[in-house]
Design a protein around this motif. Structure first.
Motif: not given
Length: 153
Positions: A1, A4-5, A19, A23-24
C-alpha cells in the motif's frame, strides 16, 4: 500500500494489526470504486448500443416496403447483419452490467464490514492511545486522502 508508507506518522500511532487493517480497507475501497466505475461504463455502453439499435432499426424499417406487420419482421431483423450485431452488443452489455452489479454489491458489503469492524475495535487497535491524539490523526488522514469515515458507522 503506497499511501500509508508515504505518510509520516508517529511510530506509536499504528500497531501492526491496525496498519494491516487500514491497508486492507483502502484496498477494498479501491476495488469497490473500480468495479463501480466499470459498471457505469458498461451501463453507458449498453444505453448507447440500444440507442443505435433503435435509430438504425427505425431507418431499416422505414426503408423496407412500408410498415406492414403482415410482412415478416423477424426476417427483416435477421436479414440485416448490423441490427444483429447491435442486438448482440446490447445483450453483452446487459450481462456485463448485471455481473458487475453483483460484484460491486459484494465489494461494498466487504468494505463496509471491515470499516465497521475497525470502528468497533478501535479501542483494541489503539489501546496505547488513550488521549485519541494519534487515532485522530489516522482517522483524519483516512477521511481526507481515501474518503473513508472511521468516526462512526
Amino acid at each position: 500500500m503506497t499511501g500509508m508508507k508515504q505518510w509520516n506518522i508517529h511510530p506509536d500511532a499504528l500497531t501492526n494489526v491496525s496498519k494491516v487493517m487500514l491497508e486492507e480497507m483502502i484496498a477494498r475501497k479501491e476495488k469497490w470504486e473500480k468495479l463501480n466505475k466499470a459498471k457505469n461504463h458498461w451501463s453507458l455502453f449498453t444505453l448507447l448500443s440500444l440507442g443505435l439499435f433503435l435509430l438504425f432499426g427505425a431507418q431499416v424499417l422505414r426503408g423496407s416496403s412500408g410498415l406492414h406487420f403482415s410482412s415478416n419482421f423477424l426476417s427483416i431483423l435477421v436479414g440485416n447483419t448490423i441490427l444483429l450485431l447491435l442486438i448482440l452488443l446490447f445483450i453483452v452489455g446487459i450481462v456485463q452490467v448485471k455481473l458487475l452489479s453483483k460484484k460491486t454489491t459484494k465489494a461494498e458489503i466487504e468494505f463496509e464490514a471491515l470499516r465497521e469492524e475497525c470502528i468497533e475495535r478501535s479501542s483494541e487497535l489503539w489501546e496505547k492511545d488513550q488521549s485519541w491524539q494519534h487515532r485522530e490523526s489516522v482517522f483524519t488522514y483516512m477521511k481526507t486522502e481515501h474518503d473513508i469515515n472511521l468516526y462512526h458507522k
